[in-house]
Motif scaffolding. Sequence first.
Motif, short mmCIF file in Angstrom:
data_model
loop_
_atom_site.label_atom_id
_atom_site.label_comp_id
_atom_site.label_asym_id
_atom_site.label_seq_id
_atom_site.Cartn_x
_atom_site.Cartn_y
_atom_site.Cartn_z
N GLY A 256 0.79 -1.22 0.00
CA GLY A 256 0.00 0.00 0.00
C GLY A 256 0.82 1.27 0.00
N PHE A 257 2.12 1.22 -0.15
CA PHE A 257 2.97 2.40 -0.19
C PHE A 257 2.64 3.19 -1.45
N ILE A 258 2.51 4.51 -1.28
CA ILE A 258 2.16 5.38 -2.40
C ILE A 258 3.39 5.59 -3.26
N LEU A 259 3.24 5.20 -4.55
CA LEU A 259 4.34 5.38 -5.51
C LEU A 259 4.05 6.59 -6.36
N GLU A 260 5.03 7.44 -6.47
CA GLU A 260 4.93 8.62 -7.32
C GLU A 260 5.96 8.46 -8.44
N VAL A 261 5.48 8.39 -9.67
CA VAL A 261 6.36 8.20 -10.84
C VAL A 261 5.97 9.23 -11.88
N PRO A 262 6.88 9.62 -12.70
CA PRO A 262 6.52 10.55 -13.79
C PRO A 262 5.63 9.86 -14.83
N GLN A 263 4.97 10.69 -15.65
CA GLN A 263 4.07 10.17 -16.66
C GLN A 263 4.79 9.39 -17.76
N GLU A 264 6.09 9.59 -17.91
CA GLU A 264 6.83 8.86 -18.95
C GLU A 264 6.89 7.37 -18.62
N LEU A 265 6.73 6.97 -17.34
CA LEU A 265 6.80 5.56 -16.96
C LEU A 265 5.42 4.91 -16.92
N ALA A 266 4.43 5.52 -17.50
CA ALA A 266 3.09 4.93 -17.50
C ALA A 266 3.09 3.64 -18.34
N GLY A 267 2.47 2.61 -17.80
CA GLY A 267 2.39 1.32 -18.50
C GLY A 267 3.60 0.45 -18.30
N THR A 268 4.54 0.78 -17.35
CA THR A 268 5.73 -0.03 -17.11
C THR A 268 5.73 -0.50 -15.67
N PRO A 269 6.41 -1.60 -15.32
CA PRO A 269 6.52 -2.05 -13.93
C PRO A 269 7.59 -1.26 -13.17
N VAL A 270 7.28 -0.92 -11.89
CA VAL A 270 8.20 -0.14 -11.04
C VAL A 270 8.37 -0.88 -9.73
N GLN A 271 9.60 -0.92 -9.21
CA GLN A 271 9.88 -1.61 -7.95
C GLN A 271 9.51 -0.72 -6.76
N CYS A 272 8.79 -1.31 -5.83
CA CYS A 272 8.39 -0.56 -4.64
C CYS A 272 9.60 -0.42 -3.69
N PRO A 273 9.90 0.82 -3.21
CA PRO A 273 11.06 0.97 -2.31
C PRO A 273 10.84 0.39 -0.92
N HIS A 274 9.57 0.07 -0.60
CA HIS A 274 9.27 -0.43 0.73
C HIS A 274 9.31 -1.96 0.78
N CYS A 275 8.57 -2.61 -0.11
CA CYS A 275 8.55 -4.09 -0.11
C CYS A 275 9.39 -4.70 -1.22
N HIS A 276 9.96 -3.82 -2.07
CA HIS A 276 10.87 -4.27 -3.15
C HIS A 276 10.18 -5.24 -4.13
#
Length: 456
Positions: free
Chosen positions: A10-30
Amino acid sequence: MIQIPCRVCGFILEVPQELAGTPVQCPHCHLLSDIPSLSELKQITEDGTYVINPSTKTEDAYRLGEMIYVFSKDKVDHGGNEIDMRGPAAEEDDSYGVVDEPNPELRPKYDPETGELVRPLEIKQDPAKERINPGSIPMAQTALGYANASTTPTISSRSIFINLLRPINLLVMTVIFILYVCCGALIMLCGSMAYFMGLPFLFIFVLMLMGHWANVVDEIGRQDRDELPRPFRDVQWYEDMCQPLGALMLAFFICYLPLHIVRLAVHDPHLQMLVGLPFALAGTLFFPATFLITSTSGSITNLHPIRLWGTLVAAGGIYPVTVLLWTLAGVSYGFVLWTLLMAATPLWIELPHIYRDWRLLLGCLAASIYLMHYFCWSLGMIYRERHAMLPWEFQYHRRDPDRDVVAARRNTRPPKMKVSVMRPKVAEEGPAPAPASAPVRTPQQQQPATDWPEIS
């Protein structure tokens, strides 16, 4: 920026719009979380779940009433109106009749290309003309027919005389006639000019030309053709010239060699004629069968007297005709060959004038060529029509069931080998050596216990 909660912690991820539609690693649960595309952000809530649009379809209020009206067992509705249009049942009085199925020939036909309806044309009969039976109208036949009985003439022993007069056969006989005339003229010329060195080549050419008669028998009989072969056929030295000449000479020597031996042994002319007449008749009688065997059977074992007599009997009623043809053709052809032989010697001048008459020689040559072709064609027809009844060897393969069974049993018997043991020699003096221990045999090396004879 896109804000999306992690799907695990449930950690809030903030990513730029250029990464829309891609997988991102959560810094909390990895763990990897999928960032939605820009078009999917409207359907995602703050907690990251997808919003499903509610159904806009409303239930029809009259659906239940329509189903009751349609599927009811009553034939009238609540107002007394008839709602069953199926008609009376089969057990009721006013039942409907069953209509016959339409005739398939009356079905409409359509053009496969344009799709237009094909309508039959009505033909008006003329009362002034009489009706014609369609079965009496001649139908068109095929112009070309291959291997058809109506277009292919039947060749038999009764039609040899007419077949020899066909243009292709007349052409072959004409070429044979011209070759004999040219050879005879050259032989007479060499004999008159005493040029004896050229005579052997001319005689060899005449001998090779004599092999044409065996080629005719082979072509008509064994090759099953209905035309005379070309002179020298394919000009093969052995198959078309030497072998046919050998077949003719072998048959001639077998039939007329006894007559020649009698003429050499008996010096009295009257006694020669008396003693040699039976040999001449016997040779003339058996020459057609002998020549047929030597030219078509392929083996000299068929010249056994029993098979020779069987060939004569199996030929049937056409054989006396061949004997008569050989008598006429042999006399005229032998006269021509004897005249050519005498023309190469100085005795040609001393012969009577009748032997030097060129008109008589040409007439005998033409008659002998036609009669010899008639004779050889008759032998070929005997082979073609009576081959199954000829008692020849090496013509058919006949299986012997008893012999095949015996051979099969011999091939299936396992041979029993005889094993010999070498014993060491015993010395005259001294103690005997200890016997060697016998080798131990494996079950595969032990011989089967059978009553068959041993094979050493």
